[in-house]
Scaffold this active site. Structure first.
Site, mmCIF file in Angstrom:
data_model
loop_
_atom_site.group_PDB
_atom_site.id
_atom_site.type_symbol
_atom_site.label_atom_id
_atom_site.label_comp_id
_atom_site.label_asym_id
_atom_site.label_seq_id
_atom_site.Cartn_x
_atom_site.Cartn_y
_atom_site.Cartn_z
ATOM 1 N N HIS B 84 0.848 -1.201 0.000
ATOM 2 C CA HIS B 84 0.000 0.000 0.000
ATOM 3 C C HIS B 84 0.885 1.253 0.000
ATOM 4 O O HIS B 84 0.681 2.177 -0.792
ATOM 5 C CB HIS B 84 -0.912 -0.011 1.230
ATOM 6 C CG HIS B 84 -1.543 1.314 1.553
ATOM 7 N ND1 HIS B 84 -2.563 1.855 0.804
ATOM 8 C CD2 HIS B 84 -1.290 2.222 2.530
ATOM 9 C CE1 HIS B 84 -2.917 3.026 1.315
ATOM 10 N NE2 HIS B 84 -2.151 3.281 2.361
ATOM 11 N N ASP B 113 6.955 22.354 -25.636
ATOM 12 C CA ASP B 113 6.908 20.984 -25.107
ATOM 13 C C ASP B 113 7.949 20.909 -24.007
ATOM 14 O O ASP B 113 8.583 21.906 -23.668
ATOM 15 C CB ASP B 113 7.236 19.948 -26.208
ATOM 16 C CG ASP B 113 6.643 18.581 -25.882
ATOM 17 O OD1 ASP B 113 6.882 18.087 -24.762
ATOM 18 O OD2 ASP B 113 5.928 18.010 -26.735
ATOM 19 N N TRP B 149 7.493 -0.388 3.890
ATOM 20 C CA TRP B 149 8.038 0.318 2.708
ATOM 21 C C TRP B 149 9.407 0.891 3.026
ATOM 22 O O TRP B 149 10.175 1.214 2.132
ATOM 23 C CB TRP B 149 7.088 1.419 2.245
ATOM 24 C CG TRP B 149 7.199 2.714 2.989
ATOM 25 C CD1 TRP B 149 6.687 2.974 4.208
ATOM 26 C CD2 TRP B 149 7.871 3.903 2.554
ATOM 27 N NE1 TRP B 149 6.992 4.267 4.575
ATOM 28 C CE2 TRP B 149 7.720 4.861 3.580
ATOM 29 C CE3 TRP B 149 8.586 4.269 1.403
ATOM 30 C CZ2 TRP B 149 8.259 6.149 3.486
ATOM 31 C CZ3 TRP B 149 9.111 5.549 1.323
ATOM 32 C CH2 TRP B 149 8.945 6.467 2.356
ATOM 33 N N SER B 176 13.078 6.524 -13.298
ATOM 34 C CA SER B 176 11.984 7.288 -13.892
ATOM 35 C C SER B 176 11.887 8.680 -13.257
ATOM 36 O O SER B 176 11.769 9.692 -13.956
ATOM 37 C CB SER B 176 10.679 6.517 -13.701
ATOM 38 O OG SER B 176 9.582 7.378 -13.818
ATOM 39 N N SER B 177 11.975 8.726 -11.931
ATOM 40 C CA SER B 177 11.863 10.018 -11.242
ATOM 41 C C SER B 177 13.014 10.938 -11.602
ATOM 42 O O SER B 177 12.816 12.137 -11.802
ATOM 43 C CB SER B 177 11.870 9.821 -9.727
ATOM 44 O OG SER B 177 10.741 9.130 -9.329
ATOM 45 N N HIS B 260 13.241 11.828 4.179
ATOM 46 C CA HIS B 260 12.639 13.093 4.572
ATOM 47 C C HIS B 260 12.448 14.048 3.402
ATOM 48 O O HIS B 260 11.351 14.566 3.220
ATOM 49 C CB HIS B 260 13.306 13.766 5.763
ATOM 50 C CG HIS B 260 12.384 14.838 6.250
ATOM 51 N ND1 HIS B 260 11.338 14.589 7.092
ATOM 52 C CD2 HIS B 260 12.263 16.124 5.887
ATOM 53 C CE1 HIS B 260 10.632 15.686 7.247
ATOM 54 N NE2 HIS B 260 11.159 16.635 6.532
ATOM 55 N N GLU B 262 11.937 13.206 0.516
ATOM 56 C CA GLU B 262 10.831 12.580 -0.212
ATOM 57 C C GLU B 262 9.480 13.126 0.266
ATOM 58 O O GLU B 262 8.564 13.327 -0.527
ATOM 59 C CB GLU B 262 10.902 11.061 -0.025
ATOM 60 C CG GLU B 262 9.689 10.281 -0.516
ATOM 61 C CD GLU B 262 9.543 10.271 -2.026
ATOM 62 O OE1 GLU B 262 10.524 10.605 -2.720
ATOM 63 O OE2 GLU B 262 8.446 9.942 -2.496
ATOM 64 N N TYR B 264 8.910 16.084 1.199
ATOM 65 C CA TYR B 264 8.706 17.386 0.552
ATOM 66 C C TYR B 264 8.544 17.254 -0.947
ATOM 67 O O TYR B 264 7.902 18.095 -1.577
ATOM 68 C CB TYR B 264 9.828 18.348 0.962
ATOM 69 C CG TYR B 264 9.674 18.651 2.420
ATOM 70 C CD1 TYR B 264 8.664 19.511 2.843
ATOM 71 C CD2 TYR B 264 10.421 17.980 3.375
ATOM 72 C CE1 TYR B 264 8.424 19.712 4.184
ATOM 73 C CE2 TYR B 264 10.195 18.179 4.722
ATOM 74 C CZ TYR B 264 9.187 19.047 5.122
ATOM 75 O OH TYR B 264 8.941 19.225 6.445
ATOM 76 N N SER B 275 -1.266 27.214 -4.465
ATOM 77 C CA SER B 275 -0.906 28.623 -4.666
ATOM 78 C C SER B 275 -1.399 29.149 -6.011
ATOM 79 O O SER B 275 -1.472 30.361 -6.207
ATOM 80 C CB SER B 275 0.615 28.805 -4.585
ATOM 81 O OG SER B 275 1.097 28.353 -3.356
ATOM 82 N N HIS B 309 15.057 12.605 12.703
ATOM 83 C CA HIS B 309 13.872 12.704 13.569
ATOM 84 C C HIS B 309 12.973 11.480 13.414
ATOM 85 O O HIS B 309 12.038 11.314 14.178
ATOM 86 C CB HIS B 309 13.086 14.006 13.335
ATOM 87 C CG HIS B 309 12.504 14.153 11.962
ATOM 88 N ND1 HIS B 309 12.241 15.364 11.394
ATOM 89 C CD2 HIS B 309 12.137 13.250 11.038
ATOM 90 C CE1 HIS B 309 11.735 15.201 10.193
ATOM 91 N NE2 HIS B 309 11.653 13.922 9.959
ATOM 92 N N HIS B 310 13.257 10.641 12.421
ATOM 93 C CA HIS B 310 12.535 9.376 12.294
ATOM 94 C C HIS B 310 13.183 8.302 13.161
ATOM 95 O O HIS B 310 12.756 7.156 13.154
ATOM 96 C CB HIS B 310 12.534 8.900 10.838
ATOM 97 C CG HIS B 310 11.858 9.854 9.905
ATOM 98 N ND1 HIS B 310 10.546 9.716 9.531
ATOM 99 C CD2 HIS B 310 12.299 10.975 9.301
ATOM 100 C CE1 HIS B 310 10.209 10.706 8.730
ATOM 101 N NE2 HIS B 310 11.252 11.494 8.569
ATOM 102 N N THR B 335 7.168 26.793 6.766
ATOM 103 C CA THR B 335 5.857 26.199 6.481
ATOM 104 C C THR B 335 4.756 27.128 6.978
ATOM 105 O O THR B 335 3.731 27.316 6.301
ATOM 106 C CB THR B 335 5.733 24.816 7.152
ATOM 107 O OG1 THR B 335 6.915 24.068 6.871
ATOM 108 C CG2 THR B 335 4.541 24.060 6.618
ATOM 109 N N LYS B 338 4.114 29.891 4.550
ATOM 110 C CA LYS B 338 3.254 29.486 3.435
ATOM 111 C C LYS B 338 1.783 29.568 3.841
ATOM 112 O O LYS B 338 0.948 30.121 3.126
ATOM 113 C CB LYS B 338 3.575 28.049 3.011
ATOM 114 C CG LYS B 338 5.007 27.854 2.555
ATOM 115 C CD LYS B 338 5.075 27.109 1.265
ATOM 116 C CE LYS B 338 5.575 28.024 0.208
ATOM 117 N NZ LYS B 338 5.624 27.597 -1.119
ATOM 118 N N ARG B 457 1.663 0.785 15.263
ATOM 119 C CA ARG B 457 1.245 0.648 13.871
ATOM 120 C C ARG B 457 1.685 -0.718 13.339
ATOM 121 O O ARG B 457 2.409 -1.455 13.992
ATOM 122 C CB ARG B 457 1.853 1.770 13.027
ATOM 123 C CG ARG B 457 3.359 1.764 13.021
ATOM 124 C CD ARG B 457 3.907 3.026 12.418
ATOM 125 N NE ARG B 457 3.832 2.995 10.963
ATOM 126 C CZ ARG B 457 4.739 3.558 10.139
ATOM 127 N NH1 ARG B 457 5.765 4.216 10.648
ATOM 128 N NH2 ARG B 457 4.612 3.490 8.846
#
Ligand SMILES: [Cu+2]
Ligand SMILES: [Cu+2]
Lengths: 261, 538
Positions: B84, B113, B149, B176-177, B260, B262, B264, B275, B309-310, B335, B338, B457
């Protein structure tokens, strides 16, 4: 009461059998540091509420007043250096107010010097092993029989009929109240994480590494927890039970253990 | 230049040929180098993955609806949580933003293009292969990956036959990314309309430019990490194996150095979309455009120095914990800027509430709630209690579902009339919005309580004291899943509504609204006139 109302609104039949109470918040726990952790948690929470009231308040006023259907004409301003400095500076001040007490607590959490006793905790797939240093007490602690039977798919056993379903073990850890207990964590296979919410301790048990944590329980009682790091198939089935007893009772427990061996 | 008459005629013929529409049949899609076609394919692919990943979420929530095991075994449950996450992160959210970028960036900057159209084709077509491989592991001996994951060793090394396929598919997603990111950077840097300076670029282009740099910086790190897993498993190395002198925690450091930023990568383009939309429906210019750019850049920079922090429970030295805590808290400042700027954009505007605006407003509200729990998670001692519980699950789903996914939905409704040339059905769109918003909160809000009360979890079954909120969350999840079928209906009937104007929305500004609706197959073959470009900005 509330839960029964909601559940009956949702048309659920569970309401009659469940005896659990609603826990909405982090428990205060039974150590000085678990209380400090709780207080930090509440402090940030209330800061968030305060900021939320201001931000969402302004936004809601705007959503109500400044809509085209009410004939609002759009203003033309598109920046204001003053406003932007203010809303950069205020969060910085709030963050400083949050970080000072937090850092103080963190220093205390790391101070595991001069313990009264130490327990080595080793994670296994899927049970815990406890070894009391300075004595030869050691044992495995796995999911209690009652839950082992009930947990199987199509077991036919209603989990609500099992006391402390999935949170009970065969051999609990016993510790004396008031003693500074140092815990040393490691693992025999994959990474596990030893977590007891009432002690505010969660520490990873990692193969090849020894981690450390400590607590001094202020109250007697039974405190339950679970493995918190995904460790494979039965990760959900390796609970932790800590029994805090009076020092005399602890001494008796140690003696009875020695007699057994 | 050749002045020969017959040659000139040939050139003219070639130019004519370019004006023809797309190729016929499957070849149009397989060999497409057109940014609009490729954008469409990305978006359809992403929606497909959204439903596949969503179906897995339904399995998870059904099993968790009441205590006891009803539907699946723990092994399969772990496969579902792992798949998932991989599918939603790499298959649904990221490709959706790349799809929006493909469609809209050339239109927004007045380019004909993407700069590297053939590579564009490649970066899309790698994805179905990557996810075909990943999904095929469901049918392999030992099932699909079940170690989460995050792929932490040593657990991930216990994966069955699926292991090398997992690594290979992650490599493909990364390639790809990276190609998509290179393409966006080259396009934005080189192909802007003549008088569009960097600071005049629309926010969506800006946030994507920053995101593309993040992608280039961190996807190779992920590739490196999973390659080390591969060699540990098959080639006798011990990067992460304690028995051979390696360190399992090192993987976590490398993974979160990718992980991390990722986060963002999945939220900055969402900031961009919102925006664009809020000023349109507030009929007022975006407040503090430049400070929005600086805030996004700040967030991107800080995202590189907060990864641990993870990992507050892995046993870091105190100084390390303090550093990562302070750095993480700092992210709240840009943040906040924003969020305050969006609110200031609405302030004294003249707002209307079409579906894209509704999704954007819900984004601002609910992303902020995810931001609050993020701030709470930054407080290290409290994080020790929250870590690996449903509190964290609630937190990241708030920033990813009513955050990223709502922004994607907002963007889809906002630009749909430009893509199809027809207005979608506003009533159905609003129905989709309201049912999504109600159910998303019903699903994820109770999870905060579960985590605080002590529910870890990634567990297939739980103690009876957690049953009530789990039941509510499961009802919410099924409701949210079904609500998304309304969106499919909107897409399928997208061409049946009334004709859209070129401008589409009363308050829209920007070059993309100067081309006809639907946008022709080729747009801006000559750069837009300076005057037109300027007008589009005022
Ligand atoms: Cu575990
Ligand atoms: Cu992070």
């Amino acid at each position: 009461m509330i839960r029964n109302t909601i559940l009956s609104l949702l048309g659920l039949s569970l309401a009659g059998t469940a005896k659990a109470d609603w826990a909405l918040n982090m428990p205060k726990g039974i150590t000085d540091l678990s209380l400090e952790t709780y207080n930090l948690h509440m402090m940030v929470f209330w800061w968030c509420v305060a900021i939320g009231i201001v931000v969402f308040g302004v936004m809601i006023i705007s959503l109500i007043k400044h809509r085209k259907s009410k004939g609002a004409e759009s203003a033309t301003f598109s920046h204001s250096t003053t406003a932007e400095i203010i809303w950069t500076a205020i969060p910085v001040i709030i963050l400083i107010l949050i970080s000072v007490p937090t850092a103080e607590t963190m220093v205390k959490l790391e101070d595991s010097r001069n313990p009264d006793m130490s327990i080595v905790i080793t994670g296994y797939q899927w049970k815990w092993h406890y070894k009391y240093q300075d004595s030869d007490i050691e044992f495995f602690s796995s999911l209690a029989r009652s839950s082992v039977e009930a947990r199987r798919k199509e077991s036919g056993v209603d989990p609500f009929s099992v006391e402390n379903y999935l949170l009970d073990v065969d051999n609990p850890v016993v510790v004396p109240r008031g003693a500074k207990v140092r815990l040393l964590f490691t693992s025999n296979d994959v990474i596990h994480s030893w977590w007891v919410v009432g002690l505010a301790i969660k520490k990873d048990a990692i193969p090849g590494i020894v981690n450390e944590a400590w607590f001094r329980a202020n109250e007697t009682g039974t405190y339950r927890g679970q493995c918190a790091e995904l460790c494979g198939k039965d990760h959900g089935y390796m609970p932790i039970v800590v029994e805090v007893v009076e020092p005399e009772a602890y001494a008796a427990w140690v003696n009875s253990h020695d007699a057994e061996q | 230049m050749n002045t020969d008459v017959s040659n000139a005629h040939d050139e003219h013929h070639d130019a004519d040929h370019d004006d023809h529409g797309p190729d016929k049949g499957i070849g149009r899609w397989l060999f497409s180098t057109n940014h609009k076609d490729i954008g469409t394919m990305y978006l359809i692919f992403s929606l497909t993955m959204f439903f596949i990943g969503g179906a897995m979420a339904m399995v998870i929530r059904s099993e968790l609806a009441i205590p006891g095991l009803q539907f699946v075994h723990p092994e399969f449950f772990n496969q579902m949580t792992t798949m998932h996450a991989l599918i939603m992160v790499f298959g649904a959210v990221m490709p959706a933003f790349v799809g929006l970028a493909n469609w809209m960036i050339p239109l927004m900057i007045g380019a004909p293009d993407m700069a590297l159209p053939r590579m564009n084709n490649w970066s899309f077509w790698i994805l179905p292969v990557a996810f075909g491989i990943l999904l095929s592991t469901l049918f392999m001996p030992g099932g699909s990956p079940a170690g989460g994951w995050t792929m932490y060793p040593p657990l991930v090394l216990q994966t069955g036959d699926a292991f090398p396929f997992l690594i290979f598919s992650v490599h493909l997603m990364g390639i790809s990314s990276i190609m998509g990111a290179i393409n966006i950077i080259v396009t934005v840097i080189n192909m802007r309309a003549p008088d569009m300076s960097l600071l005049k670029m629309p926010m969506f282009v800006w946030t994507w430019l920053i995101t593309a740099y993040l992608l280039i910086a961190v996807m190779p790190v992920l590739a490196g990490a999973v390659t080390m897993l591969l060699t540990d498993q098959f080639f006798g190395t011990s990067f992460f194996l304690a028995a051979g002198g390696g360190d399992p925690v090192m993987f976590q450091h490398i993974f979160w150095f990718f992980g991390h930023p990722e986060v963002y990568i999945m939220i900055l383009p969402a900031f961009g979309v919102v925006s664009e939309i809020i000023p349109t429906f507030a009929r007022k210019k975006l407040f503090g455009h430049d400070s929005m750019v600086y805030a996004a850049s700040c967030i991107a920079f800080l995202s590189f120095i907060v990864w641990a922090h993870h990992m507050f429970t892995v046993g870091m030295p105190l100084t390390g914990q303090l550093f990562f805590m302070f750095a993480t808290m700092l992210i709240a400042v840009p943040t906040g800027v924003k969020i305050f700027n969006w609110v200031a954009t609405m302030w004294r505007g003249s707002m209307t509430f079409e579906t894209p605006m509704l999704f954007s407003l819900a984004f601002v509200f609910l992303f902020t709630i995810g931001g609050f729990s993020g701030l709470m998670l930054a407080v290290a001692p409290a994080d020790v209690q929250y870590h690996d519980t449903y509190f964290v699950v609630a937190h990241f789903h708030y920033v990813l579902v009513p955050g990223s996914v709502f922004a994607i939905m907002a963007g889809a409704y906002y630009w749909l009339p430009k893509w199809t040339g027809h207005m979608y059905n506003e009533t159905v769109g609003k129905l989709h919005f309201w049912s999504s918003t109600i159910f998303v909160n019903l699903t994820f809000f109770p999870m905060h309580f579960l985590g605080l009360a002590g529910m870890p979890r990634r567990i297939p079954d739980y103690s009876t004291q957690f049953s009530d909120f789990n039941t509510i969350a499961s009802i919410g999840a099924i409701g949210f899943g079904l609500s998304q079928l309304i969106f499919v209906w909107v897409i399928l009937t997208a061409k049946q509504g009334p004709k859209a104007t070129d401008r589409v929305w009363e308050g829209s500004h920007g070059l993309e609204w100067t081309v006809p609706s639907p946008a022709p197959y080729h747009t801006f073959e000559t750069p837009p006139q300076a005057r037109i470009a300027n007008e589009a900005f005022e």
